[in-house]
Write an enzyme that holds these catalytic residues in place. Structure first.
Site, short mmCIF file in Angstrom:
data_model
loop_
_atom_site.label_atom_id
_atom_site.label_comp_id
_atom_site.label_asym_id
_atom_site.label_seq_id
_atom_site.Cartn_x
_atom_site.Cartn_y
_atom_site.Cartn_z
N CYS A 84 -3.60 0.48 6.91
CA CYS A 84 -3.71 -0.45 8.05
C CYS A 84 -4.44 0.15 9.24
O CYS A 84 -5.12 -0.56 9.97
CB CYS A 84 -2.32 -0.91 8.46
N GLU B 15 7.55 1.47 14.99
CA GLU B 15 8.31 2.21 13.98
C GLU B 15 8.17 3.69 14.32
O GLU B 15 7.21 4.11 14.97
CB GLU B 15 7.78 1.92 12.57
N GLU C 154 4.49 -5.00 11.95
CA GLU C 154 3.47 -3.97 11.70
C GLU C 154 2.34 -4.65 10.94
O GLU C 154 2.45 -4.88 9.73
CB GLU C 154 4.08 -2.82 10.88
N ASN D 203 0.80 -1.23 0.00
CA ASN D 203 0.00 0.00 0.00
C ASN D 203 0.83 1.28 0.00
O ASN D 203 0.46 2.26 -0.61
CB ASN D 203 -1.00 -0.02 1.15
P1 NDP Z 1 0.91 -9.85 3.14
O1 NDP Z 1 1.02 -10.33 4.53
O2 NDP Z 1 0.19 -10.66 2.15
O3 NDP Z 1 2.36 -9.60 2.52
C1 NDP Z 1 3.31 -8.75 3.12
C2 NDP Z 1 4.69 -9.10 2.61
O4 NDP Z 1 5.07 -10.40 3.07
C3 NDP Z 1 4.80 -9.16 1.09
O5 NDP Z 1 6.06 -8.66 0.70
C4 NDP Z 1 4.67 -10.66 0.83
O6 NDP Z 1 5.21 -11.04 -0.41
C5 NDP Z 1 5.46 -11.21 2.00
N1 NDP Z 1 5.16 -12.59 2.38
C6 NDP Z 1 4.08 -13.34 2.09
N2 NDP Z 1 4.15 -14.54 2.70
C7 NDP Z 1 5.33 -14.55 3.39
C8 NDP Z 1 5.98 -15.51 4.24
N3 NDP Z 1 5.44 -16.70 4.51
N4 NDP Z 1 7.17 -15.19 4.79
C9 NDP Z 1 7.71 -13.97 4.57
N5 NDP Z 1 7.16 -13.02 3.78
C10 NDP Z 1 5.97 -13.30 3.20
O7 NDP Z 1 0.29 -8.37 3.26
P2 NDP Z 1 -0.20 -7.43 2.07
O8 NDP Z 1 0.97 -7.14 1.17
O9 NDP Z 1 -1.43 -8.02 1.50
O10 NDP Z 1 -0.53 -6.08 2.82
C11 NDP Z 1 -1.78 -5.81 3.41
C12 NDP Z 1 -1.69 -6.05 4.91
O11 NDP Z 1 -0.64 -5.28 5.46
C13 NDP Z 1 -2.94 -5.63 5.65
O12 NDP Z 1 -3.28 -6.60 6.61
C14 NDP Z 1 -2.52 -4.35 6.35
O13 NDP Z 1 -3.26 -4.08 7.50
C15 NDP Z 1 -1.08 -4.62 6.64
N6 NDP Z 1 -0.35 -3.38 6.82
C16 NDP Z 1 0.07 -3.02 8.07
C17 NDP Z 1 0.71 -1.82 8.29
C18 NDP Z 1 1.19 -1.41 9.64
O14 NDP Z 1 2.06 -0.56 9.73
N7 NDP Z 1 0.68 -1.97 10.72
C19 NDP Z 1 0.95 -0.88 7.18
C20 NDP Z 1 0.52 -1.37 5.90
C21 NDP Z 1 -0.13 -2.57 5.75
P3 NDP Z 1 4.33 -10.92 -1.76
O15 NDP Z 1 3.24 -9.92 -1.53
O16 NDP Z 1 5.32 -10.45 -2.77
O17 NDP Z 1 3.79 -12.28 -1.99
#
Ligand code: NDP
Length: 487
Positions: free
Chosen positions: A282, A461, A248, A151
């Site tokens: 988020c 963070e 996060e 995002n």
């Molecule tokens: P995901 O959990 O699907 O993915 C996050 C990252 O983790 C991506 O780079 C993904 O790779 C990678 N990933 C996926 N599976 C694994 C694994 N088993 N081990 C290590 N890395 C892995 O989240 P989204 O990208 O869909 O983001 C949306 C989510 O993020 C929402 O739940 C949102 O609330 C949260 N979020 C939280 C924030 C905060 O600061 N608290 C800020 C922004 C978002 P790839 O996508 O390339 O497959």
């Protein structure tokens, strides 16, 4: 027309993988492939570790003032290239230009600037213990990894690498497979600013590459942004080598609107906290609890402003304030939540459908959606949707609404609108959330620590305390008198 192919960024330059494997990146507003990226195969992974080790040796030996000067140059370059970088974020994420142009790059640069300023101020302690004394040093952890969500791709890369580099660590960052370009641009900027090669590396790919980062015993910490479920896998995997973790994660945050609130202000907060970045934030306040005395006034104004003021369309058009969701798959997921809202009995106040604006007919848009008459048991009230779907609930008792707001396994953010300052503070102190706002919503300056309670996260963070998450304390006892030994 052929699209560019980006390689992994290792040791200060682009490095070709050996497997030849690539993936395609689409513009969510057009459904068109805009470029390809090489996957970080085993060869790249080995190179990344070797590069980060070399980078760490050089970077950690520099003084904090030297590191700070270099990072401040990177901040200047980020700001100079604001428009070029903002455009990349718009094309990768589908968010509106009018947001990216003033938020994404700037808030990323602000955080690097903040930690560059703090780095030289980090000091250890010294204390006399009789004639002897001890002192402490704040030492970097070594090689840190960052795994980002889609995002705020560039901002997340800045928020993670800023404190890590300021503290003297080397970094390996994996952006989301959906939005990989911003981190590459940041890597180029760091090199141009004078950050030694190997200090900031970018590896590309999906979950497997993330899993490798969390498993590798050469990596000392992983800072992750993403879903709660993925976060649990990351923590479990990091436990294998007892890595430090910062998590996060997601949220389902409440906003409480009391009957003495400025209702127009509360509606502004609710709209920002549900429709900014088309709902993909988020901390969004996706559960809006409104006091029964002002409920009708609140939803009347909310409906009018949502239907009148939101302009969906080509995100590059400066007039557009509402963009496309990240992918077709995510659009369908958000639509499935809307269907659940309807089937479980919520009233659709507005939205509830896919959009196909004239200027972006193939984009993955979902209309800004508001459900009223929601109850606490509904799926749309319980689960994070990560799209433009707001649930409005009614309350009439302060203690009861606090209980309802806290009745979730998540605890990322919360907000209160009230003109009674005693009530506002009393209520916010009882809400189980790490990031809270009173008569405001969503602002997140570099100075303010952010992170979740409960299953929304571990660690923080931003803010001064984050430097501690990227350092370890070494205690050194100094004997000034002869050792007394029974042996
Ligand atoms: P995901 O959990 O699907 O993915 C996050 C990252 O983790 C991506 O780079 C993904 O790779 C990678 N990933 C996926 N599976 C694994 C694994 N088993 N081990 C290590 N890395 C892995 O989240 P989204 O990208 O869909 O983001 C949306 C989510 O993020 C929402 O739940 C949102 O609330 C949260 N979020 C939280 C924030 C905060 O600061 N608290 C800020 C922004 C978002 P790839 O996508 O390339 O497959």
């Amino acid at each position: 027309m052929t699209t560019p192919v980006y390689q992994n960024f290792i040791n200060g330059h682009f490095v070709a993988n050996q497997s030849g494997e690539t993936f395609a990146v689409k513009n969510p507003a057009t459904d068109a492939v805009i470029y390809h990226v090489e996957v970080a195969d085993e060869f790249i992974q080995q190179q990344a570790i070797a590069s980060a080790k070399q980078g760490f040796a050089i970077w950690s030996a520099m003084t904090a003032v030297e590191r700070s000067r270099i990072l401040l140059k990177a901040v200047t370059l980020l700001r100079e290239r604001n428009d070029e970088l903002a455009k990349i974020e718009v094309l990768d994420t589908g968010k509106p230009w009018q947001e990216a142009e003033c938020v994404d790059v700037q808030t990323g640069a602000d955080v690097i600037e903040y930690f560059a300023g703090l780095a030289p101020a980090q000091v250890g302690q010294q204390q006399m213990v009789g004639d002897d004394f001890y002192y402490t040093r704040k030492e970097p952890l070594g090689i840190c990894a960052g795994i980002g969500a889609w995002n705020y791709p560039l901002q997340i890369a800045c928020w993670k690498s800023g404190p890590a580099l300021a503290a003297g660590n080397a970094f390996i960052f994996k952006p989301s497979e959906e939005t990989p370009l911003g981190a590459i641009k940041l890597a180029e900027i760091y090199i141009e600013a004078g950050v030694p090669a190997g200090v900031f590396n970018v590896v590309q790919g999906a979950a497997e590459v993330g899993q490798w980062l969390t498993q590798s015993s050469a990596i000392d910490k992983v800072s992750f942004t993403g879903e709660v479920g993925t976060g649990k896998k990351v923590v479990a995997s990091a436990a294998g080598s007892l890595k430090d973790v910062t998590m996060e994660l997601g949220g389902k945050s409440p906003l409480l609107v009391f009957d003495d609130a400025d209702i127009s202000q509360a509606v502004s907060a609710a709209m920002l906290g549900n429709f900014y970045t088309q709902g993909e934030i988020c901390t969004n306040c996706t559960r809006i609890y409104v006091h029964k005395n002002v409920y009708q006034q609140f939803i009347d104004e909310l409906k009018t402003r949502t239907e009148k003021n939101i302009i969906a369309g080509d995100p590059l058009d400066a007039k557009v304030n509402f963009g496309a969701l990240i992918s077709k798959k995510h659009q369908q997921l958000v639509m499935s939540y809307i269907e659940k809202g309807l089937s479980e009995g919520a009233t659709l106040l507005t939205g509830g459908k896919e959009l196909s604006p004239d200027s972006a007919p193939h984009g993955y848009f979902v209309a800004p959606t508001v459900f009223t008459d929601c109850t606490d048991e509904m799926t749309i009230v319980k689960e994070e949707i990560f799209g433009p779907v707001m649930s409005v609930l009614v309350f009439d008792d302060e203690d009861d609404v606090i209980h309802r707001a806290n009745d979730t396994h998540l605890g990322l953010a919360a907000g209160v609108f009230s003109k009674d300052i005693k009530r506002a503070h009393r209520v916010i102190h009882q809400l189980q959330a790490g990031i809270c706002w009173i008569n405001s919503y969503g602002n997140s300056p570099a100075e303010m620590p952010v992170g979740g309670y409960k299953q929304s996260g571990i660690g923080r963070e931003n803010g001064i305390e984050t430097l501690d998450h990227y350092t370890q304390t070494k205690s050194i006892y100094v004997g000034m008198s002869n050792i007394e030994s029974p042996f």
